[in-house]
Scaffold this active site. Structure first.
Site, PDB file in Angstrom:
ATOM      1  N   ARG A  15      60.238  16.812  86.484  1.00 19.68           N
ATOM      2  CA  ARG A  15      61.436  17.647  86.612  1.00 19.68           C
ATOM      3  C   ARG A  15      62.612  16.835  87.131  1.00 19.68           C
ATOM      4  NH1 ARG A  15      58.960  22.639  90.069  1.00 19.68           N
ATOM      5  NH2 ARG A  15      58.311  20.900  91.376  1.00 19.68           N
ATOM      6  N   GLY A  16      63.782  17.458  87.083  1.00 16.89           N
ATOM      7  CA  GLY A  16      64.967  16.917  87.732  1.00 16.89           C
ATOM      8  C   GLY A  16      65.380  15.541  87.255  1.00 16.89           C
ATOM      9  N   VAL A  64      51.613   9.231  94.812  1.00 18.11           N
ATOM     10  CA  VAL A  64      51.984   7.831  95.070  1.00 18.11           C
ATOM     11  C   VAL A  64      51.948   7.481  96.551  1.00 18.11           C
ATOM     12  CG1 VAL A  64      53.368   7.691  92.958  1.00 18.11           C
ATOM     13  CG2 VAL A  64      54.484   8.311  95.130  1.00 18.11           C
ATOM     14  N   TYR A 152      67.559  15.936 108.292  1.00 22.29           N
ATOM     15  CA  TYR A 152      67.157  14.980 107.262  1.00 22.29           C
ATOM     16  C   TYR A 152      66.600  13.693 107.858  1.00 22.29           C
ATOM     17  CZ  TYR A 152      67.713  13.282 102.394  1.00 22.29           C
ATOM     18  OH  TYR A 152      67.513  12.843 101.106  1.00 22.29           O
ATOM     19  N   LYS A 159      64.498   6.674 103.282  1.00 20.80           N
ATOM     20  CA  LYS A 159      65.413   6.137 102.262  1.00 20.80           C
ATOM     21  C   LYS A 159      66.103   4.868 102.754  1.00 20.80           C
ATOM     22  CE  LYS A 159      64.813   9.335  99.087  1.00 20.80           C
ATOM     23  NZ  LYS A 159      64.250   9.025  97.756  1.00 20.80           N
TER      24      LYS A 159
END
Length: 256
Positions: A15-16, A64, A152, A159
């Protein structure tokens, strides 16, 4: 075609953004490995769309963040194609909550999928790419790697680690003919965003997002896919270890 007879593995491609990337490569000649973990149906639909372009699609279920699963995924690529030209680390997850409420399990889960998977995927991908002397690795990052976004903290840290790994891998692997880079999209118009918005006043939430983008609209998954594809093209041969921001100017202004 630009990627004719290339093999591209895109994680989280049901998706996306991942789906858009997978289809973009197929439309430009690549056979594509579609990876998913929980949601088989959308991944199967992505595979069917790849096959409609006349290209081969290999569907592989793998978490993963789990090293056994990750190795199984690359074993399947090796068994089916005996090589790999392009690896896109797109799969991501995370627990969004304040820093003071984070738990060790959430930290490990998020780091393993978002950051650790890149390192150990790169080891397996590079071994397959070295067979023919070159390859491309691109990861999907986010603005939270450098900016503070609400709740976040763990995803942002993962990230930031991903972008750091991109620099180290970029320098280490370019001598083998393998380019490593990342793309950091802004607010992307996906089903996940629409689902999030539907929990409140959808129009107001989306308009608030759009109002913060100097370009005046959200980024589409296809636009992200085009930048990823550019980084996998010969034109990007001298781009090494960089994170390309694709956000319509979203992260530039200082918030009022």
């Amino acid at each position: 075609m630009l990627f004719e007879n290339k093999i591209a593995l895109v994680t989280g491609s049901g998706r996306g953004i991942g789906r858009a990337i997978a289809l973009h490569f197929a439309q430009h000649g690549a056979d594509v490995v579609i990876n998913f973990f929980r949601n088989r149906a959308p991944a199967e639909e992505t595979a069917r769309e790849v096959e409609k372009t006349g290209r081969r699609a290999l569907l592989v279920k793998a978490d993963v963040g789990d090293l056994d699963d990750l190795n199984h995924m690359f074993d399947e690529v090796d068994r089916e194609f005996h090589k790999l030209d392009i690896f896109i680390h797109n799969a991501a997850s995370g627990y969004n909550r304040p820093a003071m409420e984070q738990k060790p399990k959430g930290w490990d889960w998020t780091m393993n999928i978002n950051a650790r998977a890149l390192l150990f995927s790169a080891q397996r991908a590079a071994a397959l790419m070295e067979k023919h002397g070159n390859g491309k690795i691109v990861s999907i990052s986010s603005a939270g790697s450098t900016r503070v976004l609400p709740d976040y903290v763990v995803v942002g840290a993962s990230k930031a680690a991903l972008e750091s790994l991109t620099r180290y891998l970029g320098v280490e692997l370019i001598s083998k003919g393998i380019n490593v880079n990342a793309v950091s999209p802004g607010v992307v118009e996906t089903d996940a965003l629409n689902h999030f918005a539907s929990m409140g006043n959808q129009d107001n939430i989306l308009q608030n997002f759009i109002a913060q983008v100097p370009a005046g609209r959200l980024i589409t998954p296809e636009e992200v896919a085009e930048v990823v594809a550019f980084l996998c093209s010969p034109a990007a041969a001298m781009i090494v270890g960089q994170t390309i921001i694709v956000d319509g100017g979203y992260t530039l202004p200082i918030s009022k």
